[in-house]
Design a protein around this motif. Structure first.
Motif, mmCIF file in Angstrom:
data_model
loop_
_atom_site.group_PDB
_atom_site.id
_atom_site.type_symbol
_atom_site.label_atom_id
_atom_site.label_comp_id
_atom_site.label_asym_id
_atom_site.label_seq_id
_atom_site.Cartn_x
_atom_site.Cartn_y
_atom_site.Cartn_z
ATOM 1 N N THR A 7 0.795 -1.316 -0.081
ATOM 2 C CA THR A 7 0.160 0.013 -0.095
ATOM 3 C C THR A 7 0.752 1.270 0.130
ATOM 4 O OG1 THR A 7 -1.791 -1.238 1.232
ATOM 5 C CG2 THR A 7 -1.713 1.209 1.162
ATOM 6 N N PHE A 8 1.619 1.424 0.845
ATOM 7 C CA PHE A 8 2.600 2.373 0.964
ATOM 8 C C PHE A 8 3.458 2.734 -0.362
ATOM 9 C CE2 PHE A 8 6.988 3.937 2.305
ATOM 10 C CZ PHE A 8 6.671 5.159 2.403
ATOM 11 N N ALA A 9 3.946 1.664 -0.790
ATOM 12 C CA ALA A 9 4.795 1.786 -1.962
ATOM 13 C C ALA A 9 4.098 2.450 -3.268
ATOM 14 C CB ALA A 9 5.561 0.550 -2.375
ATOM 15 N N LEU A 10 2.756 1.586 -3.283
ATOM 16 C CA LEU A 10 1.999 1.898 -4.450
ATOM 17 C C LEU A 10 1.633 3.385 -4.306
ATOM 18 C CD1 LEU A 10 -0.130 -1.104 -4.749
ATOM 19 C CD2 LEU A 10 1.200 -0.222 -6.476
ATOM 20 N N VAL B 171 -5.219 -5.985 -3.405
ATOM 21 C CA VAL B 171 -6.588 -5.832 -2.532
ATOM 22 C C VAL B 171 -7.368 -7.086 -2.797
ATOM 23 C CG1 VAL B 171 -9.079 -5.059 -2.855
ATOM 24 C CG2 VAL B 171 -7.170 -3.295 -3.077
ATOM 25 N N GLY B 172 -7.131 -7.857 -4.095
ATOM 26 C CA GLY B 172 -7.744 -9.109 -3.976
ATOM 27 C C GLY B 172 -7.081 -10.260 -3.468
ATOM 28 N N SER B 173 -5.527 -10.037 -3.104
ATOM 29 C CA SER B 173 -4.855 -10.853 -2.308
ATOM 30 C C SER B 173 -5.295 -10.597 -0.921
ATOM 31 C CB SER B 173 -3.293 -10.714 -2.469
ATOM 32 O OG SER B 173 -2.581 -11.360 -1.563
ATOM 33 N N LYS B 174 -5.603 -9.605 -0.343
ATOM 34 C CA LYS B 174 -5.836 -9.235 1.024
ATOM 35 C C LYS B 174 -7.351 -9.780 1.332
ATOM 36 C CE LYS B 174 -4.707 -6.156 3.702
ATOM 37 N NZ LYS B 174 -4.474 -5.047 4.685
ATOM 38 N N LEU B 175 -8.196 -9.735 0.227
ATOM 39 C CA LEU B 175 -9.513 -10.297 0.399
ATOM 40 C C LEU B 175 -9.524 -11.467 0.359
ATOM 41 C CD1 LEU B 175 -11.823 -7.880 -2.112
ATOM 42 C CD2 LEU B 175 -11.676 -7.925 0.529
ATOM 43 N N SER B 176 -8.791 -12.294 -0.352
ATOM 44 C CA SER B 176 -8.868 -13.849 -0.425
ATOM 45 C C SER B 176 -8.145 -14.261 0.768
ATOM 46 C CB SER B 176 -7.820 -14.315 -1.592
ATOM 47 O OG SER B 176 -8.465 -13.911 -2.957
ATOM 48 N N ARG B 177 -7.108 -13.463 1.380
ATOM 49 C CA ARG B 177 -6.534 -14.039 2.847
ATOM 50 C C ARG B 177 -7.792 -13.910 4.028
ATOM 51 N NH1 ARG B 177 -2.837 -10.788 3.006
ATOM 52 N NH2 ARG B 177 -1.343 -12.084 1.692
ATOM 53 N N LYS B 178 -8.401 -12.810 3.926
ATOM 54 C CA LYS B 178 -9.539 -12.497 4.880
ATOM 55 C C LYS B 178 -10.468 -13.669 4.673
ATOM 56 C CE LYS B 178 -9.087 -7.719 5.454
ATOM 57 N NZ LYS B 178 -9.623 -6.193 5.591
#
Length: 251
Positions: free
Chosen positions: A101-104, A237-244
C-alpha cells in the motif's frame, strides 16, 4: 500499523536522528552496514522524493521499515523516474505484503504529477521474499521466470541505471548480480524454508542469485505505467480479500 514520514521535509540532522533510532532494528535484520553508511545511503539520499514508513506490532514496537525514493536520472537524453527502496523486516514479518500500500501510494502520487514520464522500479534484491512479492504484483519484471532474458531496451536501461547508482558487478558470469554488502540475517530454519519453497519466482531468484546470503543483489527492473500501477493495486486488494475469506472459512 505504522508511521509515515516525508523525509524531504526534514533537515539532514533530523534524518540522521531517524537513522540512529532505526539502526538497532536494521542491525537485527542485516549485517555488513555501519551506522554512517546506513544514514548516508538510506536517509541522506539525493532522490527527488523520499518517504519513510515504520511498521509496528500490536504493542507498538517497530518490526520493520521501508524507505521509498523516487530519482530522476536521464536515459537516452530524457528524464525517467526510478523508484527504489530500502526494506527491512524481522523474520516473522517477512513476505506478508505489508509494504504494498505504501509503495503503491508513493509511485501513484508521483505518476499523477508526471503522467508522461517513463517510470520504473529498480532493485538490487538481496532476499527471495522481496523478489517474490514484486513478481506477484507487477505486470512485468526483468529478469523473471517469464522473461529470463531481458529485452535489449530494458537491458540497456539496466546497465545505464546500474552505472548511475554505482552498483558494481559481483560475478562476470552473472551480469545481473551486484555487490551490495547488506546481508540478511536468517536462521537455519528460514534458509531451509526458502530453499525448499515451490514458488517459481523464489526458485528463479535462488538460481540467479545464489549468493544472496553473502550480500549479493539481483538487479531487477519493473516498468510502472499508470495502468500497471492500478492493476498492481487491484491484485493487492484481491490478495488481502482472499486471505481474509480464507481465515474466516477456517475459523
Amino acid at each position: 500499523m505504522g508511521d509515515t514520514i516525508d523525509l524531504s521535509t526534514l533537515s539532514a540532522d533530523e534524518r540522521s536522528r531517524l537513522a540512529r533510532e532505526l539502526y538497532g532494528l536494521h542491525s537485527e535484520i542485516f549485517a555488513g552496514v555501519d551506522l554512517d553508511a546506513f544514514d548516508r545511503y538510506v536517509f541522506q539520499s539525493p532522490a527527488r522524493e523520499s518517504a519513510l514508513r515504520v511498521y509496528r506490532d500490536a504493542a507498538g514496537e517497530p518490526v520493520g521499515y521501508f524507505v521509498a525514493h523516487v530519482y530522476e536520472p536521464t536515459f537516452r537524453g530524457r528524464p525517467v523516474a526510478v523508484c527504489r527502496g530500502e526494506v527491512g523486516f524481522r523474520s516473522g514479518a517477512r513476505g506478508k505484503n505489508v509494504i504494498a500500500t505504501f509503495a503503491l501510494g508513493v509511485a501513484l502520487r508521483y505518476k499523477l504529477r508526471h503522467p508522461t514520464r517513463p517510470m520504473y522500479y529498480l532493485g538490487a534484491l538481496v532476499h527471495p521474499s522481496s523478489y517474490a512479492q514484486l513478481t506477484r504484483y507487477a505486470d512485468r519484471v526483468y529478469p523473471s521466470p517469464a522473461t529470463p532474458t531481458t529485452p535489449e531496451a530494458e537491458a540497456e536501461l539496466l546497465a545505464s541505471l546500474s552505472e548511475h547508482f554505482g552498483l558494481s558487478a559481483s560475478d562476470p558470469g552473472r551480469p545481473l548480480v551486484r555487490k551490495i554488502g547488506w546481508t540478511t540475517r536468517v536462521t537455519a530454519e528460514e534458509r531451509r524454508h526458502w530453499h525448499e519453497h515451490e514458488s517459481p519466482a523464489v526458485r528463479f531468484f535462488l538460481r540467479e542469485n545464489p549468493g544472496y546470503d553473502r550480500g549479493e543483489g539481483l538487479l531487477t527492473l519493473a516498468p510502472l505505467t499508470m495502468g500497471g500501477l492500478v492493476r498492481m493495486a487491484a491484485r493487492f486488494v484481491g490478495s488481502k480479500l482472499s486471505r481474509k475469506l480464507g481465515l474466516r472459512a477456517r475459523a
